[in-house]
Design a protein around this motif. Structure first.
Motif, PDB file in Angstrom:
ATOM      1  N   ASP A   1      86.881  41.344  16.715  1.00  0.00           N
ATOM      2  CA  ASP A   1      87.708  42.085  15.762  1.00  0.00           C
ATOM      3  C   ASP A   1      88.504  41.130  14.882  1.00  0.00           C
ATOM      4  OD1 ASP A   1      86.863  44.556  16.492  1.00  0.00           O
ATOM      5  OD2 ASP A   1      88.610  45.066  17.691  1.00  0.00           O
ATOM      6  N   GLN A   2      89.018  40.087  15.487  1.00  0.00           N
ATOM      7  CA  GLN A   2      89.860  39.156  14.725  1.00  0.00           C
ATOM      8  C   GLN A   2      89.084  38.455  13.613  1.00  0.00           C
ATOM      9  OE1 GLN A   2      92.265  36.498  17.112  1.00  0.00           O
ATOM     10  NE2 GLN A   2      92.979  38.135  18.447  1.00  0.00           N
ATOM     11  N   VAL A   3      87.807  38.233  13.810  1.00  0.00           N
ATOM     12  CA  VAL A   3      87.021  37.548  12.778  1.00  0.00           C
ATOM     13  C   VAL A   3      86.192  38.503  11.932  1.00  0.00           C
ATOM     14  CG1 VAL A   3      86.858  35.351  13.981  1.00  0.00           C
ATOM     15  CG2 VAL A   3      85.132  37.096  14.388  1.00  0.00           C
ATOM     16  N   ARG A   4      86.361  39.798  12.146  1.00  0.00           N
ATOM     17  CA  ARG A   4      85.505  40.776  11.461  1.00  0.00           C
ATOM     18  C   ARG A   4      85.604  40.646   9.935  1.00  0.00           C
ATOM     19  NH1 ARG A   4      82.795  44.513  14.036  1.00  0.00           N
ATOM     20  NH2 ARG A   4      84.005  44.188  15.926  1.00  0.00           N
ATOM     21  N   ARG A   5      86.832  40.616   9.424  1.00  0.00           N
ATOM     22  CA  ARG A   5      87.016  40.489   7.967  1.00  0.00           C
ATOM     23  C   ARG A   5      86.378  39.217   7.446  1.00  0.00           C
ATOM     24  NH1 ARG A   5      92.282  41.195   8.743  1.00  0.00           N
ATOM     25  NH2 ARG A   5      92.448  38.987   8.351  1.00  0.00           N
ATOM     26  N   ALA A   6      86.673  38.113   8.125  1.00  0.00           N
ATOM     27  CA  ALA A   6      86.181  36.816   7.675  1.00  0.00           C
ATOM     28  C   ALA A   6      84.655  36.784   7.657  1.00  0.00           C
ATOM     29  CB  ALA A   6      86.723  35.707   8.571  1.00  0.00           C
TER      30      ALA A   6
ATOM     31  N   SER B   1      92.521  31.673   9.568  1.00  0.00           N
ATOM     32  CA  SER B   1      92.303  30.353   8.980  1.00  0.00           C
ATOM     33  C   SER B   1      91.057  29.723   9.596  1.00  0.00           C
ATOM     34  CB  SER B   1      93.509  29.465   9.260  1.00  0.00           C
ATOM     35  OG  SER B   1      93.547  29.127  10.632  1.00  0.00           O
ATOM     36  N   PRO B   2      90.568  28.659   8.977  1.00  0.00           N
ATOM     37  CA  PRO B   2      89.436  27.946   9.590  1.00  0.00           C
ATOM     38  C   PRO B   2      89.743  27.509  11.019  1.00  0.00           C
ATOM     39  CG  PRO B   2      89.731  27.214   7.345  1.00  0.00           C
ATOM     40  CD  PRO B   2      90.875  28.130   7.641  1.00  0.00           C
TER      41      PRO B   2
ATOM     42  N   ARG C   1      86.800  26.400   0.418  1.00  0.00           N
ATOM     43  CA  ARG C   1      88.260  26.321   0.521  1.00  0.00           C
ATOM     44  C   ARG C   1      88.889  27.664   0.905  1.00  0.00           C
ATOM     45  NH1 ARG C   1      86.317  22.133  -1.067  1.00  0.00           N
ATOM     46  NH2 ARG C   1      87.329  20.330  -2.021  1.00  0.00           N
ATOM     47  N   LEU C   2      88.249  28.345   1.799  1.00  0.00           N
ATOM     48  CA  LEU C   2      88.781  29.635   2.237  1.00  0.00           C
ATOM     49  C   LEU C   2      89.789  29.409   3.357  1.00  0.00           C
ATOM     50  CD1 LEU C   2      85.351  31.480   2.215  1.00  0.00           C
ATOM     51  CD2 LEU C   2      87.209  31.733   0.557  1.00  0.00           C
ATOM     52  N   GLN C   3      91.034  29.349   2.960  1.00  0.00           N
ATOM     53  CA  GLN C   3      92.065  29.014   3.940  1.00  0.00           C
ATOM     54  C   GLN C   3      92.549  30.224   4.737  1.00  0.00           C
ATOM     55  OE1 GLN C   3      93.224  26.038   5.002  1.00  0.00           O
ATOM     56  NE2 GLN C   3      91.477  25.313   3.810  1.00  0.00           N
TER      57      GLN C   3
END
Lengths: 225, 225
Positions: free
Chosen positions: A160-165, A77-78, A221-223
């Motif tokens: 790693d945790q933010v890689r997709r985002a 999430s943001p 709005r990318l939740q």
DNA sequence: GCATTTATTAATGCATACGCAGTAAATGCA
DNA sequence: TGCATTTACTGCGTATGCATTAATAAATGC
């Protein structure tokens, strides 16, 4: 002689690699649930090594084991994004300062310098994937030069945790031309053995990235990514 | 009604708890090796849940799995201590600043204030264990008030890694009277909604602790704790 | 006596089986 | 129809057994 023989990697270890890859490329979507038996089937092994892999990835914050509901691929999430970038800002900035204190030889700084060149090349070629890859290597190499093994591990986990985002926002964001300038500044400060400057420039760099990204997530709005 | 029924905790989960306790109290000595089957016997369960627990603790940096040699309880060197305190300094100081920004009510700050009172009490009673316990709670509560769940997790991990070493030095160090003053300063800054001051005071506090501890380890030649 | 090869041991990695508990489906009742 | 209770199901936690292979000991050669 460098050992040319690479040992065949245990099932559990390769399960970790496979699952990470599946998570990063979206094959296992954020927020989706998956049974252990299903994953085992998919990876062509029994539940035991898959369970171990899942435990490992849960410890790294990539997924959550929810008994009887399957393992959930954790969405970002943001708010998560802000948390993670705050941690990255602190620890990478410290690493930058440490790197500047450590009297690294020019040769030791070469890999870091190379990532900057690679980013230039990628930017000229308008290749965002290559740019993101080089950017990632810059940050990895920077903390490596800082020499704190805990920071290396934690920063790796957070990245790693933010890689997709990050991958999702890669084509939404403005052309990342400022980044190169920041990176050059950090490298110069390290070369000049100026910890304060390295820390200051890198901190500003990370804060900028955080603001850009969170603003982007809010706007679109990318939740959950 | 608060649910009075507590579920009986899985074997794997209780293995984690048990092993942690055994590591912290020295029953599993730093640097010692232990076979999975041996630990399983000791904990009265099969290897499977023990293996899972060991995996979890390895991910938390408390031990290392070395195939065919058993799991090694990781010792903490002075260099490790410095790494860990550097991380704690950065992240706790950020948490202190965040806590000051969050407009916490006096009630919300009560648990933090209580730890300071407990430290006074322990100090008067010359009870070092109680002091260490309250000190620990202060830091835990501080990062909790900061509100960043990643920082909470990481600080917990780092604190666990130095737990044994801290226990050893507890009776070597000078009477920790300065700590209370620092803690009070941080609490006051949070009450005053002064992030800068909270950050500054806490950072100085942690740097002082790091110097005191590493100096102690060097002086007594404590290479592995 | 030392180095190298072979044999032995045993700890681990993994597959498999099973009972339990949690969930959902189905049934009964108001 | 709405809600409570029972039943069925199935995913997980754990135990167990086995094949693999690294580590150690034994044996052989030099």
């Amino acid at each position: 002689m460098p050992d040319p023989v690479e040992k065949p990697l245990s099932n559990a270890a390769s399960a970790v690699d496979s699952l990470r890859a599946l998570i990063f490329d979206g094959s296992l979507a954020a927020g989706s649930d998956h049974l252990e038996s299903e994953l085992a089937l998919r990876l062509g092994m029994s539940r035991t090594p898959v369970r171990e892999a899942v435990l490992t990835l849960a410890a790294q914050g990539l997924l959550d084991v929810r008994p009887r509901k399957g393992v959930r691929i954790l969405p970002v999430s943001p708010a998560d994004m802000r948390e993670i970038y705050d941690v990255l800002t602190e620890l990478e900035s410290l690493a930058a300062a440490d790197a500047a204190r450590r009297n690294h030889s020019p040769a030791a700084l070469q890999p870091l310098a190379q990532t900057i060149l690679d980013m230039d090349t990628a930017l000229t070629a308008k290749n965002r994937e290559a740019w993101a890859d080089a950017d990632d290597r810059f940050h990895t190499e920077l903390v490596r030069l800082g020499g704190n093994s805990r920071i290396i591990m934690i920063v790796g986990m957070m990245a790693d945790q933010v890689r997709r985002a990050r991958a999702v926002t890669l084509y939404m964001r403005p052309v990342p031309s400022q980044s190169n300038a920041d990176h050059r500044g950090v490298l110069e400060a390290i070369r000049n053995r100026d910890p304060k400057a390295a820390e200051r420039i890198h901190r500003a760099h990370r804060i900028g990235a955080k603001e850009m990204l969170t603003e982007l997530l809010d706007r679109y709005r990318l939740q959950n990514l």
